[in-house]
Design a protein around this motif. Structure first.
Motif, PDB file in Angstrom:
ATOM      1  N   ILE A  48       0.602  -1.421  -0.059  1.00 34.92           N
ATOM      2  CA  ILE A  48      -0.020  -0.314   0.009  1.00 34.92           C
ATOM      3  C   ILE A  48       0.663   1.093   0.246  1.00 34.92           C
ATOM      4  O   ILE A  48       0.682   2.027  -0.486  1.00 34.92           O
ATOM      5  N   LEU A  49       2.048   1.123   1.097  1.00 40.15           N
ATOM      6  CA  LEU A  49       3.040   2.490   0.748  1.00 40.15           C
ATOM      7  C   LEU A  49       3.441   2.611  -0.113  1.00 40.15           C
ATOM      8  O   LEU A  49       3.464   3.735  -0.707  1.00 40.15           O
ATOM      9  N   ALA A  50       4.061   1.402  -0.988  1.00 40.05           N
ATOM     10  CA  ALA A  50       4.798   1.819  -2.202  1.00 40.05           C
ATOM     11  C   ALA A  50       4.091   2.331  -3.607  1.00 40.05           C
ATOM     12  O   ALA A  50       4.140   3.427  -4.436  1.00 40.05           O
ATOM     13  N   LYS A  51       2.295   1.886  -3.176  1.00 36.17           N
ATOM     14  CA  LYS A  51       1.449   1.799  -4.738  1.00 36.17           C
ATOM     15  C   LYS A  51       1.570   3.692  -4.107  1.00 36.17           C
ATOM     16  O   LYS A  51       0.739   4.082  -5.363  1.00 36.17           O
ATOM     17  N   TYR A  52       1.501   4.190  -3.262  1.00 34.25           N
ATOM     18  CA  TYR A  52       1.166   6.117  -2.707  1.00 34.25           C
ATOM     19  C   TYR A  52       2.693   7.302  -3.451  1.00 34.25           C
ATOM     20  O   TYR A  52       2.884   7.911  -2.651  1.00 34.25           O
ATOM     21  N   GLY A  53       3.949   5.685  -2.598  1.00 39.88           N
ATOM     22  CA  GLY A  53       4.712   6.626  -3.427  1.00 39.88           C
ATOM     23  C   GLY A  53       6.327   6.996  -2.426  1.00 39.88           C
ATOM     24  O   GLY A  53       6.989   7.498  -2.366  1.00 39.88           O
ATOM     25  N   VAL A  54       5.438   6.445  -1.188  1.00 37.28           N
ATOM     26  CA  VAL A  54       6.507   6.001   0.279  1.00 37.28           C
ATOM     27  C   VAL A  54       8.016   5.829   0.589  1.00 37.28           C
ATOM     28  O   VAL A  54       7.250   3.989  -0.400  1.00 37.28           O
ATOM     29  N   GLU A  55       8.468   5.660   0.388  1.00 28.68           N
ATOM     30  CA  GLU A  55       9.861   5.373   0.789  1.00 28.68           C
ATOM     31  C   GLU A  55      10.748   4.858   1.917  1.00 28.68           C
ATOM     32  O   GLU A  55      10.153   6.639   2.740  1.00 28.68           O
ATOM     33  N   GLU A  56      11.353   4.462   2.202  1.00 29.13           N
ATOM     34  CA  GLU A  56      12.679   4.809   3.456  1.00 29.13           C
ATOM     35  C   GLU A  56      13.010   6.586   3.003  1.00 29.13           C
ATOM     36  O   GLU A  56      12.936   6.938   2.526  1.00 29.13           O
TER      37      GLU A  56
END
Length: 56
Positions: A48-56
């Motif tokens: 889900i986070l990757a889907k919205y572009g959330v990265e480390e």
């Protein structure tokens, strides 16, 4: 449903999406250090986070 009612309904839905997006970003921004990294490793949350572009 009349056109005016349909348009008003869609406008309200879009406003709701914007509010949810803002809330989501606030949550991510306020997580303790390292927590985003842990969530990204989780199979469900990471996707889900990757889907919205959330990265480390």
């Amino acid at each position: 449903m009349k056109l005016k009612q349909a348009v008003e309904k869609r406008v309200n839905e879009i406003a709701g999406f914007e509010e949810k997006s803002s809330d989501f970003q606030t949550l991510i921004d306020n997580l303790p250090p390292g927590q985003v990294k842990n969530l990204l490793k989780d199979a469900v949350c990471g996707e889900i986070l990757a889907k919205y572009g959330v990265e480390e």
